[in-house]
Each structure stands twice: as C-alpha cells, then as structure tokens.
Design an enzyme around this catalytic site. Structure first.
Site, PDB file in Angstrom:
ATOM      1  N   SER A 256       0.869  -1.200   0.075  1.00 41.13           N
ATOM      2  CA  SER A 256       0.153   0.032  -0.055  1.00 41.13           C
ATOM      3  C   SER A 256       0.829   1.001  -0.093  1.00 41.13           C
ATOM      4  O   SER A 256       2.194   0.929   0.253  1.00 41.13           O
ATOM      5  CB  SER A 256      -0.990  -0.014   1.345  1.00 41.13           C
ATOM      6  OG  SER A 256      -0.075   0.148   2.323  1.00 41.13           O
ATOM      7  N   LYS A 257       0.035   2.423  -0.262  1.00 38.78           N
ATOM      8  CA  LYS A 257       0.832   3.708  -0.254  1.00 38.78           C
ATOM      9  C   LYS A 257       1.673   3.801   1.111  1.00 38.78           C
ATOM     10  O   LYS A 257       2.750   4.592   1.092  1.00 38.78           O
ATOM     11  CB  LYS A 257      -0.008   4.884  -0.281  1.00 38.78           C
ATOM     12  CG  LYS A 257      -0.417   4.808  -1.806  1.00 38.78           C
ATOM     13  CD  LYS A 257      -1.675   5.978  -2.183  1.00 38.78           C
ATOM     14  CE  LYS A 257      -2.414   6.057  -3.624  1.00 38.78           C
ATOM     15  NZ  LYS A 257      -3.015   7.091  -3.684  1.00 38.78           N
ATOM     16  N   ARG A 258       1.301   3.248   2.185  1.00 38.90           N
ATOM     17  CA  ARG A 258       1.846   3.601   3.576  1.00 38.90           C
ATOM     18  C   ARG A 258       3.156   3.120   3.411  1.00 38.90           C
ATOM     19  O   ARG A 258       3.982   3.459   4.306  1.00 38.90           O
ATOM     20  CB  ARG A 258       1.017   2.705   4.490  1.00 38.90           C
ATOM     21  CG  ARG A 258      -0.593   3.563   4.975  1.00 38.90           C
ATOM     22  CD  ARG A 258      -0.864   2.852   6.105  1.00 38.90           C
ATOM     23  NE  ARG A 258      -1.425   1.676   6.029  1.00 38.90           N
ATOM     24  CZ  ARG A 258      -2.721   1.526   5.575  1.00 38.90           C
ATOM     25  NH1 ARG A 258      -3.439   2.217   4.911  1.00 38.90           N
ATOM     26  NH2 ARG A 258      -2.832   0.146   5.327  1.00 38.90           N
ATOM     27  N   SER A 259       3.450   2.176   2.709  1.00 41.70           N
ATOM     28  CA  SER A 259       4.923   1.343   2.497  1.00 41.70           C
ATOM     29  C   SER A 259       6.013   2.374   2.326  1.00 41.70           C
ATOM     30  O   SER A 259       6.974   2.182   2.780  1.00 41.70           O
ATOM     31  CB  SER A 259       5.084   0.232   1.695  1.00 41.70           C
ATOM     32  OG  SER A 259       4.858   0.661   0.339  1.00 41.70           O
TER      33      SER A 259
END
Length: 484
Positions: A256-259
C-alpha cells in the site's frame, strides 16, 4: 493463430503503483516475446477519481521504463480513440449496451438511491460495500421502460445474469475456475451519467481493439465470470486471461501507499534506477528457467514466458531491490553515474574540491544514491570522533602510537607539494620503509585524522588528494592537538 495483441489500460488516478507497472511490463513482454502489438489505452470513465497531471505521469513512466507501445492516444492505428472518455462521446458503449438490451442480456434500471440503499449489502473485490441487486427492473415491460425513458427518469443499464447454474472461465495461470451464477450480481454496464463502468468498457474495448491476451491483477479473478458472460452474450471470442499474483510487503500485507515505496515515482525519488526497478518488478511473480536475476529489457523479452508465472503472492523485498540497484550502479559508465550522483554530492560537499574523484570513490560502494551522503560528509568537515578510533589491534596502533606517527610524518607532508594519490603514496611508502613500520601502522592514523571516520570510501592518500595540501595538513594538525 492470430497475432498476439496485449494492452495496458491504466486509470489516471495518481502515481503508477508497482502492481500497475508490473501489469504493463508483463503485457509488454508477452507481446514483444511473441512479436505482437502492445496497445496503450487510458481508462478515464470514473471521472470523479481522475487526478490532474496523472496522464502525464503515465506517459513519463512508460518512457522512463522503456515500455514502448505500438498503438495509443498519439499513435492511432485505426481502432481509436484510445481514451475512453473520447469513446463515450462517439456513443460506442451505449450502442453496445443497447444491443445487449435487445438480446435480453441487459436491462434498464430506474431504481432510486433510496430503494437501492434498502437492498441486501455485500463487499466487492476492492473492499467497497455494495448493494446486491434483486432484478426488480428486469421484470418491467417494454411499454413501462419506454414510458420511463420518455418521462426522462434517471436510469442505469444492468447486465442480466442468470441466478441458477454455474459459469466456468479459464485463466492461464490459475486454470479453470467455476462459480455459482447465484453469486453473479447484475452489475451496472452504463452509469446514470452515461459513462460505462470499468468492467463493461474493458470488454467492449478489448474486443474492438482485437486484444488476444488480457493481463491484470488477481483481484479481478472474481469479476472474470461476468466478463465471460458479456463476451458470450455478444457472441465474441473470449481472450486469454492471465491474472498476476498479489504483491505484498515484507509482512505479507497488500503493498500500500503507507509502505512508502508502492509507486514507481516513489522509488525513483528514493534513488533507484529505472532499469533496476523494471528488472526487480519483472521478478515479482515470475522467474526465468535459468533463475538469472540481473536482466536487461532485451533479456527479459527473450526469456519471458508467462506460463512460468506463480500463483503465490510475490513479496516486495526492499533490501533485494537495493542490492539489485547497487549492481546496476556498479555497471554504469562513469559519466552517467557522475551526472546522477552530482546533486547528492553537492548537497553535502560545499568546499572547492574534485567532485569527480569523490564520485569515483563511491560508485562501487552504494546501493541507492542517497547512500552517498553518509559516505562523503567528512569531505566537508571532520565529524566529532573519539580518539579510541585510533586503536586498531591488527594495525597495532593506539592513540599514543598514532600521535607519534602523525608528529613524525607532518614535516614531510608540509615539505611536499605533490598531493596526487601516487605522489603521497610514494612519500608514505618511503617513510614506512625508512622507519621500519608496517603500512597500516602509518596509514590508519593518517586516514583517521583526515576523515574522523572508521570506514571511508578510499584510503588515506585518495582522501588527501581530494582535500588538497592545505586542508589535509590542517586536519592532521588538529588531530595532533586532539591526541595531545
């Protein structure tokens, strides 16, 4: 067998996710391996999600990664437009939706938002909660439909799926998959704004553009029976389906973008080379028979066989990507490396010195370009360090012996004007032979004095050559004071 034609059809909703890049790359490799055509199409039917500038990002990503398309918005080969919003204006989707209505394979639905909200709820493949439609409008008579249309009532057009029996479709990776028709919701084909849904537009465009192989993520596996029923309803040939495995992070959760590294642009900004990213992404779910890991685009094209793709989730191993990037950096010609490294060097080193020589010291020692900063910061100024650093058991040095060596060598370094690497090395070699010292006994304290670091790219004489006479002597004098 017909010519292989694949497509990449992204939605302009922001940066290109690694999963989308892999889809584009696999479709491209399949086509190039088979000598076919690769089509680039923009799917912008969901206007609410469109992000300004996203189309430019897609074009730039394809160019930067070397994924060249044969047909697209700027390369019309007779089956355009290649932008779905432009195809909407041509009336393509409405025309084909009405053909399905005439066949009884689709129907007009006039249900209000309030009625839809009262229906049974379920969760679709993207995790979004949706209503399960109960076929209420499928039972309207032709006269009722015409009256509603004449009255200007808002409508959508839905696919008319059976509720009994099963539907089977074949995927080249996952094999035959059978689902109960009771699970097939009557999905919307044409929305109330006149735009087609992603699912419907995909099928129509893929057929009209002659797509033979459809490559996409396995999150679309559950939608494939609905696609097949559309192909069958039209009497069209069903393309080959190739569903790619899920990409997860190191904790086996969906990337995900959070990575922080879920998009191509993220990785480029973090100091990765486009070629290394492409090579790495190609191995997220596939590997060649010979297990080679470092491959150029030409080698990928020659080796790629989608039948060897994995069903299991592919782990995005960030450390492996860094290693791979380091291998690509080592192979770069020096001028290209220097051009990319220069901004990172200038960010740290402000003094007047040979930046090319600094670059030559770090090329084989970094994995990503931001690594440069920690390796070369001492060229700007010596960091604070503990004199315990002068102690080295193997070199048989300590603070006391180092002080003695530095005091002995200082006058000779002051006398010479030859601060080239070779000149300095000859001077120090002569000094060690004269004194009967081992090389490390002299070089360790000098390197520590001029760098203030345990590990440096390059030895004492290489560092002094870059620093020059005045700065080198200044640092050695300060080291003598520190040790005293």
């Amino acid at each position: 067998m017909s010519k292989v034609r694949t497509r990449f059809a992204p939605s302009p909703t922001g940066r290109m996710h690694v999963g989308n890049l892999r889809t584009a790359l696999y479709a491209y490799l399949i086509t190039r391996h088979a000598g076919g055509d690769f089509i680039f199409r923009i799917e912008d039917t969901d206007q609410k999600r469109e992000v300004e500038g996203a189309v430019d990002i897609i074009y730039k990503t394809l160019a930067d990664t070397g994924i060249e398309y044969d047909e697209g918005p700027d390369k019309d080969k007779g089956v355009g437009p290649y932008v779905q919003s432009e195809r909407v204006k041509c009336g393509i989707y409405m025309e084909y939706a009405k053909k399905l209505v005439e066949k009884g394979e689709a129907y007009y639905c006039f249900c209000t938002p309030e009625r839809l909200a009262s229906l049974k709820q379920t969760v679709d493949e993207s995790g979004k909660t949706i209503s399960v439609y109960d076929k209420h409008c499928a039972n309207l008579s032709k006269e009722e439909v015409e009256a509603n249309l004449k009255a200007g009532m808002p409508f959508v057009i839905r696919q008319n799926n059976p509720t009994e029996g099963t539907t089977t479709f074949h995927d080249d990776i996952y094999g035959d998959i059978t689902v109960s028709n009771a699970e097939l919701d009557d999905m919307i084909l044409i929305k109330s704004d006149g735009f087609p849904t992603y699912n419907f537009a995909n099928v129509v465009d893929d057929h009209l553009m002659g797509i033979t192989h459809v490559v996409r993520g396995n999150e679309y596996l559950s939608s494939s029976p609905k696609y097949n029923r559309l192909y069958e309803a039209f009497g069209w040939e069903v393309p080959e389906y190739i569903h790619c495995p899920l990409i997860t992070d190191e904790t086996h959760k969906k990337l995900s973008k959070r990575s922080g590294h879920s998009s191509f642009e993220d990785l480029i900004e973090q100091g990765f080379l486009a070629e290394a990213v492409v090579n790495f992404v190609a191995l997220l779910g596939w590997s060649p028979e010979d297990n080679q890991e470092i491959m150029s685009m030409e080698e990928l094209i020659a080796k790629f066989d989608y039948h060897h793709m994995s069903k299991s989730p592919a782990v995005f191993d960030y450390n492996k990507l860094k290693w791979m990037n380091g291998e690509y950096i080592k192979k770069m010609d020096f001028d290209s490396f220097y051009e990319k490294a220069l901004p990172y060097i200038k960010e740290v080193v402000k003094r007047d010195c040979d930046l090319k020589k600094i670059a030559s010291l770090v090329q084989s020692r970094i994995e990503i370009f931001p690594d440069i900063a920690d390796l070369i910061d001492f060229f700007e100024e010596v960091p604070e360090y503990d004199i315990a650093m002068y102690t080295h058991k193997k070199m048989k040095t300590n603070a006391e012996t180092s002080l003695s060596v530095l005091k002995e060598i200082l006058p000779r370094l002051e006398e010479t004007d030859d601060y080239s690497n070779d000149g300095l090395y000859s001077l120090l070699k002569a000094f060690t032979e004269e004194k009967g010292y081992k090389n490390g006994y002299v070089l360790w304290p000098i390197r520590t004095a001029v760098s203030g670091k345990q590990m440096t790219p390059g030895g004492a004489t290489e560092i002094m050559e870059i620093l020059g006479k005045e700065e080198s002597l200044n640092r050695i004098r300060k080291a003598i004071e520190k040790l005293s």
